[in-house]
Design an enzyme around this catalytic site. Sequence first.
Site, mmCIF file in Angstrom:
data_model
loop_
_atom_site.group_PDB
_atom_site.id
_atom_site.type_symbol
_atom_site.label_atom_id
_atom_site.label_comp_id
_atom_site.label_asym_id
_atom_site.label_seq_id
_atom_site.Cartn_x
_atom_site.Cartn_y
_atom_site.Cartn_z
ATOM 1 N N LYS A 184 0.841 -1.210 0.000
ATOM 2 C CA LYS A 184 0.000 0.000 0.000
ATOM 3 C C LYS A 184 0.874 1.257 0.000
ATOM 4 O O LYS A 184 0.463 2.302 -0.511
ATOM 5 C CB LYS A 184 -0.993 -0.032 1.178
ATOM 6 C CG LYS A 184 -0.379 -0.030 2.583
ATOM 7 C CD LYS A 184 -0.123 1.354 3.129
ATOM 8 C CE LYS A 184 0.604 1.313 4.457
ATOM 9 N NZ LYS A 184 1.015 2.621 4.963
ATOM 10 N N THR A 241 -3.764 5.480 3.311
ATOM 11 C CA THR A 241 -2.460 6.010 2.926
ATOM 12 C C THR A 241 -2.503 6.728 1.580
ATOM 13 O O THR A 241 -1.712 7.648 1.339
ATOM 14 C CB THR A 241 -1.416 4.865 2.916
ATOM 15 O OG1 THR A 241 -1.619 4.069 4.080
ATOM 16 C CG2 THR A 241 -0.014 5.389 2.958
HETATM 17 O O1 LIG Z 1 3.201 7.864 7.009
HETATM 18 P P1 LIG Z 1 3.168 6.575 6.252
HETATM 19 O O2 LIG Z 1 2.985 6.776 4.795
HETATM 20 O O3 LIG Z 1 4.363 5.694 6.596
HETATM 21 O O4 LIG Z 1 1.856 5.785 6.717
HETATM 22 C C1 LIG Z 1 1.676 5.498 8.050
HETATM 23 C C2 LIG Z 1 0.799 4.275 8.233
HETATM 24 O O5 LIG Z 1 1.385 3.147 7.621
HETATM 25 C C3 LIG Z 1 -0.628 4.435 7.789
HETATM 26 O O6 LIG Z 1 -1.356 3.292 8.156
#
Ligand SMILES: O=P(O)(O)OC[C@H](O)CO
Length: 319
Positions: A184, A241
């Site tokens: 994702k 995300t």
């Molecule tokens: O800030 P990110 O893109 O690493 O996303 C944080 C978390 O994985 C969201 O679930």
Amino acid sequence: MIVVAGGGAFGTALAVSLAANGPVGLWMRSPEAAEMAGRIRENTKRLPGVALPENIAVSADIDTVFEAETVLLALPAQQLRSFLEQFGERLSGKTLVACAKGIDVETMAGPVTLLERMVPDATSAMLTGPSFAADIARGLPTALTIACRDDEAGVRLQHALTTPSLRFYRTTDTRGAELGGALKNVVAIASGACIGKGYGDSARAALMTRGFAEMQRLAAFFEAEPQTLMGLSGFGDLTLTCTSELSRNYRFGLAWGRHEDFDKSLTVEGVHTALAVARLAEKEQIDMPITRLVADVVNGVLDVDDALQQLLSRPLKEE
Ligand SMILES: O=P(O)(O)OC[C@H](O)CO
Ligand SMILES: NC(=O)c1ccc[n+]([C@@H]2O[C@H](COP(=O)([O-])OP(=O)(O)OC[C@H]3O[C@@H](n4cnc5c(N)ncnc54)[C@H](O)[C@@H]3O)[C@@H](O)[C@H]2O)c1
């Protein structure tokens, strides 16, 4: 006692939430950072503005990790292997919960697979799902997944980690949870680039959907359960995300699309995962065009505008 190893944004937020259940340890690698966080009761670098409850014991003494029964490993995915190389032997017999979302570039292994290989005597699990550190730390309601092959241990963890604001679902499909959490981030980078470039919400929805199709293809290759990808660790986290500016992966993509610089000190897991998964997909002949293009831009083989154009001009085919 539960100890969180890794005093970044996520580790600190988890410690804050778990403190509602009782004393919790927070191990930080840097003695200076641990001393300051313990003294002023705040992690000013990674989670500013959040007060650390008094029952969080902050320490840079690694023995505090070795003394815990359950350790939450809140390190970036690319750091987990070296941490386990250094300390793995002292962690055998414990319950280890990886909190990273990514695929190790050297070994192409996800976080639970790394734990299982490197600390075979431990009970290995993964904590994943749609959750921003800032939301967890503020006590906002958050639903997560605990993935553990050993379902009895999974039930124990589910109860031990649930707090007034964190609600845990559970699965034994660790492979599906690893893949959903890692991929994702790659799709979020592409979604950010799409919005940054000004292509709009409809294009982003198309990208998310085709990205989800890639996630499902890779999961099928690894014989993960399809329903895991439909759950919090897959679809849920993809949705969060790819649509929120709280996400570093999404913001990184936005900066790409706008041809702006991005703060290199921030953890952007999708960059490394794109490289690992693109290599794997090529070797195993799995069709993953979005991941391939993100990897090509990371490698400097393609300009981001050309990459987005290539995505939009793919051959016509059945959905
Ligand atoms: O800030 P990110 O893109 O690493 O996303 C944080 C978390 O994985 C969201 O679930
Ligand atoms: N921040 C979030 O909202 C969030 C939410 C869910 C999951 N995650 C995941 O959690 C993981 C960590 O992310 P984060 O946001 O806490 O990152 P971060 O950049 O805020 O912090 C990473 C921390 O790891 C520490 N670290 C790095 N290498 C280390 C090592 N070898 N030994 C000990 N400590 C080490 C760093 O000092 C830093 O404090 C990532 O895989 C991320 O995908 C983050």
